[in-house]
Enzyme design. Sequence first.
Site, PDB file in Angstrom:
ATOM      1  N   HIS A  33      76.481 -40.341 -12.411  1.00 35.41           N
ATOM      2  CA  HIS A  33      77.560 -41.273 -12.060  1.00 35.41           C
ATOM      3  C   HIS A  33      77.766 -42.313 -13.156  1.00 35.41           C
ATOM      4  O   HIS A  33      78.904 -42.645 -13.517  1.00 35.41           O
ATOM      5  CB  HIS A  33      77.217 -42.017 -10.760  1.00 35.41           C
ATOM      6  CG  HIS A  33      77.145 -41.157  -9.542  1.00 35.41           C
ATOM      7  ND1 HIS A  33      75.970 -40.918  -8.869  1.00 35.41           N
ATOM      8  CD2 HIS A  33      78.107 -40.482  -8.864  1.00 35.41           C
ATOM      9  CE1 HIS A  33      76.208 -40.145  -7.833  1.00 35.41           C
ATOM     10  NE2 HIS A  33      77.496 -39.860  -7.805  1.00 35.41           N
ATOM     11  N   SER A 187      72.168 -34.786  -9.213  1.00 38.85           N
ATOM     12  CA  SER A 187      72.861 -34.845  -7.927  1.00 38.85           C
ATOM     13  C   SER A 187      72.134 -35.825  -7.022  1.00 38.85           C
ATOM     14  O   SER A 187      70.891 -35.927  -7.059  1.00 38.85           O
ATOM     15  CB  SER A 187      72.879 -33.467  -7.261  1.00 38.85           C
ATOM     16  OG  SER A 187      73.314 -33.545  -5.916  1.00 38.85           O
TER      17      SER A 187
END
Length: 279
Positions: A33, A187
């Site tokens: 991210h 993830s």
Amino acid sequence: MFIAHSIEDLRAHLGRYDHPAFVPTMGNLHDGHLALVRQARPLGDVTVASIFVNRLQFLPHEDFDSYPRTWDADCAKLEAAGCDVLFAPRESDLYPVAQTCKVHPDPALADVLEGHFRPGFFIGVCTVVMKLFTCVFSEAKGKRTAVFGKKDYQQLMMIRHMVQQFALPIDIVGAETARAEDGLALSSRNGYLSAEERAEAVQLSLVLKALAATAKQGAFDLPSLEAEAMGKLRARGWNPDYITVRRQSDLQLPVAGEPMVVLGAARLGSTRLIDNLEI
């Protein structure tokens, strides 16, 4: 870093900027991210991220209530990565009434692969992304940019198609998948893996890499190759949903000479992992 919880506060703050660059997330942030945020920074005059766990994209049996909420850590990570504005709406702000008006994407793209195993998932994704776009970009006076990771490859294709279909003046940038040193795609759900499962999890990327190498050589007995790849994972204790080679442009069956992508989704223990590799 300015934090807005209401749409009104967000729009009032962004009114002083011309070119927002936006990274939508559901929080529980990892280095993948943050790489999106860093990639977004030079693409606009203000970098905006959102944190919103979107109920609409969870199926009844999925982990909406238990999805990790790591607010304090997320804020610290975003600020360190150079995020200027964090939009973190409450559910009552983004969905003040039941969201009965929804975006229904093209079934040819939405009902295969992830959409086949998670019916209605992309309706929830497209609906919330459209709503976030209207919140973040409504005051923009110039270029609008949104950055999505290629790890969620079908989602990226879906958002690009939606933007094209609705003639939205938004540039959708696809960022390369961030990986751990052993090749595992980063993830939020990797946090569910036990130490033993984490060591095994890299096998998904290795199986995809082997299939990609074979497909690149022009071997087009794809059903047999895909079945063999899934068999390798099953033999190691995985429960694969699909391992497949598709056309990059629309995720339909590939045609020789066109860019392809290998995609996979499989459950290891109770954790479902996805990955892909462009050819």
